[in-house]
Write an enzyme that holds these catalytic residues in place. Structure first.
Site, mmCIF file in Angstrom:
data_model
loop_
_atom_site.group_PDB
_atom_site.id
_atom_site.type_symbol
_atom_site.label_atom_id
_atom_site.label_comp_id
_atom_site.label_asym_id
_atom_site.label_seq_id
_atom_site.Cartn_x
_atom_site.Cartn_y
_atom_site.Cartn_z
ATOM 1 N N HIS A 356 0.779 -1.236 0.000
ATOM 2 C CA HIS A 356 0.000 0.000 0.000
ATOM 3 C C HIS A 356 0.807 1.280 0.000
ATOM 4 C CE1 HIS A 356 -4.211 -1.286 0.375
ATOM 5 N NE2 HIS A 356 -3.690 -2.364 0.901
ATOM 6 N N LYS A 545 -8.975 14.180 3.544
ATOM 7 C CA LYS A 545 -8.153 12.980 3.592
ATOM 8 C C LYS A 545 -7.269 13.121 4.821
ATOM 9 C CE LYS A 545 -6.614 14.065 -0.603
ATOM 10 N NZ LYS A 545 -6.701 12.783 -1.295
ATOM 11 N N ARG A 546 -6.506 12.094 5.211
ATOM 12 C CA ARG A 546 -5.601 12.249 6.334
ATOM 13 C C ARG A 546 -4.613 13.373 6.062
ATOM 14 N NH1 ARG A 546 -5.690 8.521 10.711
ATOM 15 N NH2 ARG A 546 -3.839 9.683 11.351
ATOM 16 N N LYS A 551 0.569 14.537 0.910
ATOM 17 C CA LYS A 551 -0.739 14.844 0.309
ATOM 18 C C LYS A 551 -0.889 16.333 0.012
ATOM 19 C CE LYS A 551 -3.175 10.901 2.474
ATOM 20 N NZ LYS A 551 -3.970 10.240 1.410
ATOM 21 N N THR A 653 -8.505 6.643 -2.913
ATOM 22 C CA THR A 653 -9.853 6.193 -3.222
ATOM 23 C C THR A 653 -10.820 7.361 -3.060
ATOM 24 O OG1 THR A 653 -9.980 5.394 -0.935
ATOM 25 C CG2 THR A 653 -9.597 3.745 -2.653
ATOM 26 N N LYS A 657 -14.362 8.558 -5.190
ATOM 27 C CA LYS A 657 -15.666 8.926 -4.624
ATOM 28 C C LYS A 657 -16.148 10.250 -5.207
ATOM 29 C CE LYS A 657 -14.096 6.867 -0.270
ATOM 30 N NZ LYS A 657 -13.458 7.248 1.017
HETATM 31 C C1 LIG Z 1 -12.146 7.354 1.303
HETATM 32 C C2 LIG Z 1 -11.678 7.815 2.641
HETATM 33 C C3 LIG Z 1 -10.322 8.061 2.863
HETATM 34 C C4 LIG Z 1 -9.279 7.929 1.781
HETATM 35 O O1 LIG Z 1 -9.123 9.174 1.143
HETATM 36 P P1 LIG Z 1 -7.875 9.490 0.198
HETATM 37 O O2 LIG Z 1 -8.213 10.819 -0.370
HETATM 38 O O3 LIG Z 1 -7.827 8.417 -0.840
HETATM 39 O O4 LIG Z 1 -6.677 9.520 1.073
HETATM 40 C C5 LIG Z 1 -9.934 8.495 4.122
HETATM 41 N N1 LIG Z 1 -10.830 8.679 5.109
HETATM 42 C C6 LIG Z 1 -12.141 8.469 4.925
HETATM 43 C C7 LIG Z 1 -13.074 8.710 6.061
HETATM 44 C C8 LIG Z 1 -12.610 8.022 3.694
HETATM 45 O O5 LIG Z 1 -13.922 7.791 3.533
#
Ligand SMILES: *Cc1c(COP(=O)(O)O)cnc(C)c1O
Length: 810
Positions: A356, A545-546, A551, A653, A657
């Site tokens: 990952h 995101k985190r 990022k 991911t 979305k």
């Molecule tokens: C989908 C999701 C992530 C992943 O987000 P990335 O932008 O791909 O890092 C992180 N936290 C939550 C709550 C999510 O639903």
């Protein structure tokens, strides 16, 4: 499919209220009602799960075991009702009983048993594996406390305990009779029998009981039901008051506390390795209980483990469950008495590894001394695996010590978990095309040359039933209207059917109305929750995101500061109103990340109090980003920020979305953005910045962020503003220093924000120009939705099933 009428469901719910809580409907508070509903659905699912179990048994089917230290499940009531085809009926029944279904859904705590993308991926995959009727089980730890709750106080992140089990445990079925024992510490001595076989004897260990708390997983339009097995930790020693006099009472209490701390809390580090002994205990605890449980059931069915690899495949989600390799070896060697070669054959035919991350700081390297004291038998097995591998490498590479050092499993007093996976696993897969190429070309290049057929790719995907249909019901309705019904729910490629409406004014108008309506809904939710008033006439530009330097939330901030400067200089300029929304948790020990959160809040306040920005520019940090917040926000988003330094984000991911919900992406060619671009073409995405290759080259040539600072007056002013801070007088000079000079061992601007700054600003300019042309914007949005089907988790899981697991799907 609706097998229960409103009347039946009503009776089942009132029955639960009576039997479990001794209450009539009139006496029931919302939490009782929530639990009663959850228990009713749980009963339906567990009945179906037993039938599934029988089918798998009778068909002697090959099973998938998905091991992950994280499952970021979010809420389940609405999801389970949806998958069971009971959502409408449940809503009606609840209305009839005088309760609002949506209020009850809101009551449910998120099951936050994960940090971010990796844990959410595991949750989406459970849904797809079940919907595709794969006999599959997920395994993890039943953390008492999930990912912390984030509060923002005086602009700073404060962490609170996430006690989710009060209501969340309605979904869990404890199975005391399926408990397993896991052993820690002690000593191992060789013990040879008369036939010359070694049966190592383990003495002086401490036992921890692993108790399954199973969560049923419903599939969509199928009776197939799988389980997520969450292990809880308990001491096998009851605390007995009679021991008090013998002075053993405290010892018993101590042992109990030692055992129960294992399942106490999820480690809140995302993409970062922390070599903590409790974390290693968690890993072994969960892996050992899991292997024993799989083996116990296998033996009951087949009476032998000789065919184990034919009936099971174990997928390990990142290296966190890697100890499954020596643990399976241990049981085959010590309990079954198999030869090393026989045991190794079975293990290596069973285990598959998903990588990952390529970030060096995330690769797990456990100190050998820790493993040696905590897991003495596992340590002797690891040594044997490592030395056999070492001999193989020496045979292959002779005296190319560079290659041998690179691929070694034990090196410099550390056990390298990724190398162990590569040595033992059937397959190694990355999670996007680009990431899988980087694994082959760079991170695991030598291993790839040795066994090229081992390496493969499965691009991540998301549960589109949750992340589109369920969270965006009006868009779901439009898609049904345009593509001829709900076929896309099982055949996500049917989203393509939208594309023929590219020039249909009515459809484009509806799409725009839906987005606007979602923005209004989201804004009213934010207003209720926090009192913040979002400008719904502004474009919603979102980065959630985190929080991580790679990022590049800081790059987003730099751009916003430059917009602020523009407005200050020229308050009457033409300006497209923009609302920038952030949501991000920082690991509690990640100081730079926490500073960036504070910076976003300082900037937010500065802009908020400056009349020049009124109705034009707004920055909002949304507290406590989590699955249930993402579900409300993403349908309301217009611009999706996917701006990691190219080569650093394995897949992402979140990007998928947003695309599925019609947001347009401003992004780098990183992770799955590359494949989104392939689907969309240049004209339906706003790309910017260096490519992964260019990033590597730039670093090789010697990267000098100071040059950009000195040559770009806009950028210079932004960075100077960082150094000077804002009206709240909080200093961000050290963030500026990190960019220009580097600090604490990291090089100047490690993630190349300055190199990409100008290109990033231009991408925003392009996006806003298109935003002004609403027809073109809506067409792009429609195209994004129409071409997002490939990012459904169903597609990913079909690839795993066919190429890696060799199991059939529906
Ligand atoms: C989908 C999701 C992530 C992943 O987000 P990335 O932008 O791909 O890092 C992180 N936290 C939550 C709550 C999510 O639903």
């Amino acid at each position: 499919m609706a097998e229960y009428t409103k009347a039946q469901l009503t009776e089942m719910i009132t029955g639960k209220l009576q039997r479990n809580f001794g209450r009539t409907v009139d006496e029931a508070a919302p939490p009782h009602m929530f639990k009663a509903c959850a228990l009713v659905l749980r009963d339906i699912m567990s009945r179906r799960q037993m039938a599934t179990d029988n089918q798998v048994w009778e068909g002697q089917q090959r099973q998938v075991h998905y091991l992950s230290l994280e499952f970021l499940m979010g809420r389940s009531l609405e999801k389970n009702a949806y998958n069971l085809g009971l959502l409408g009926t449940l809503k009606d029944a609840l209305e009839g009983l005088g309760f609002s279904a949506s209020d009850l859904f809101e009551l449910e705590p998120d099951a936050g048993l994960g940090n971010g993308g990796l844990g959410r991926l595991a949750a989406c995959y459970l849904d797809s594996m079940t919907t595709l009727e794969i006999p599959a089980t997920g395994y993890s730890i039943c953390y008492e406390l999930g990912i912390f709750k984030q509060k923002i106080i005086d602009g700073k992140q404060v962490e609170l305990a996430d006690n989710w089990l009060g209501l969340g445990d309605a979904w869990l079925i404890p199975k005391m009779d399926e408990a397993e024992e896991v052993r820690f510490g002690g000593k191992v001595e060789d013990c040879w029998d008369s036939e010359g076989h070694n049966h190592p004897e383990h003495t002086g260990y401490t036992t921890v009981l692993a108790i399954p708390r199973d969560m049923e997983i419903a599939g969509y339009q199928t009776r197939h039901t799988n389980v997520l097995r969450l292990w809880d930790a308990k001491s096998p020693v009851p605390v007995d008051m009679s021991l008090y006099s013998r002075g053993e009472y405290l010892k018993a209490v101590e042992q109990q506390a030692m055992a129960e701390v294992i399942a106490k809390v999820l480690y809140p580090d995302d993409n970062h390795y922390e070599g903590k002994s409790l974390r290693l205990k968690q890993q072994y605890f969960f892996v050992s209980a899991t292997v024993q449980s799989i083996i116990r059931k296998h033996r009951a069915q087949y009476g032998t483990l000789r065919n184990f690899h034919e009936k099971h495949v174990i997928q390990i989600n990142d290296t966190h469950p890697t100890l499954v390799i020596p643990e399976l070896m241990r049981i085959l060697l010590d309990v079954e008495g198999y030869s090393w070669e026989d045991a190794w054959h079975i293990v290596t035919q069973t285990v598959c590894y998903t990588n990952h991350t390529v970030l060096a700081e995330a690769l797990e390297r456990w100190p050998q001394s820790l493993i040696q004291t905590l897991l003495p038998r596992i340590w002797t097995i690891l040594k044997e695996i490592a030395s056999r591998y070492q001999r193989e490498l020496e045979h292959r590479y002779g005296n190319d010590t560079g290659k041998i050092a690179n691929m070694a499993i034990i090196w410099g007093g550390e056990v390298r978990m990724a190398n162990l996976c590569i040595c033992a696993c059937q397959t190694v897969n990355g999670v996007s095309a680009l990431h899988s190429e980087i694994l082959k070309k760079d991170v695991f290049h030598d291993a790839y040359l040795a066994r090229p057929e081992q390496f493969t790719n499965v691009t991540n995907g998301i549960d589109h039933r949750r992340w589109l249909s369920q969270i965006n019901p009006r868009l779901d309705a439009l898609i049904r209207d345009c593509t001829g019904g709900d076929a896309y729910l099982l055949h996500p490629e049917a989203l393509q059917g939208l594309e023929k409406y590219r020039s249909d004014k009515t459809v484009l108008k509806k799409l725009a109305d839906i987005k606007h309506d979602n923005k209004l809904r989201f804004a009213s939710w934010v207003a209720r929750e926090s009192g913040v008033v979002l400008n719904t006439d502004a474009v919603f530009d979102v980065q959630v995101k985190r929080l991580h330097e790679y990022k590049r939330q800081l790059l987003n901030v730099l751009h916003i500061i430059s917009l602020y400067h523009q407005l200050r200089d020229n308050p009457n300029m033409d300006f497209v109103p923009q609302t920038f929304l952030f949501g991000a948790k920082a690991a509690p020990g990640y100081h730079v990340a926490k500073e960036i959160i504070q910076l976003i809040n300082s900037l937010s306040a500065q802009i908020d109090r400056d009349p020049v920005c009124k109705d034009k520019l707004q920055v909002v940090f949304l507290e406590n980003y989590r699955v249930s917040l993402a579900e409300k926000l993403i349908p309301a988003s217009e611009i999706s920020e996917q701006i990691s330094t190219a080569g650093k984000e394995a897949s992402g991911t979140g990007n998928m979305k947003f695309m599925m919900n019609g947001a347009l992406t401003i992004g780098t060619l990183d992770g799955a953005n590359v494949e989104m671009h392939q689907q969309l073409g240049d004209e339906n995405i706003f790309l910017f910045g260096l490519t992964a290759q260019e990033v590597v080259q730039r670093k090789q040539q010697g990267y000098h962020p100071m040059d950009y600072y000195q040559q770009d007056p806009v950028l210079k002013r932004v960075i100077d503003q960082l150094s000077a801070g804002f009206d709240d007088h909080v200093s961000y000079a050290d963030l500026a220093t990190r960019l220009l000079y580097g600090a604490g061992g990291s090089p100047a601007d490690e993630y190349l924000l300055l190199a990409d700054f100008q290109s990033y600003c231009q991408a925003h300019d392009r996006a806003l120009r298109v935003y002004g042309d609403s027809k073109r914007w809506n067409q792009m949005s429609l195209t994004n939705i129409a071409r997002s089907g490939i990012f459904a988790a169903d597609r990913s899981i079909k690839e795993y099933a066919e190429n890696i697991w060799h199991v059939p799907t529906r």
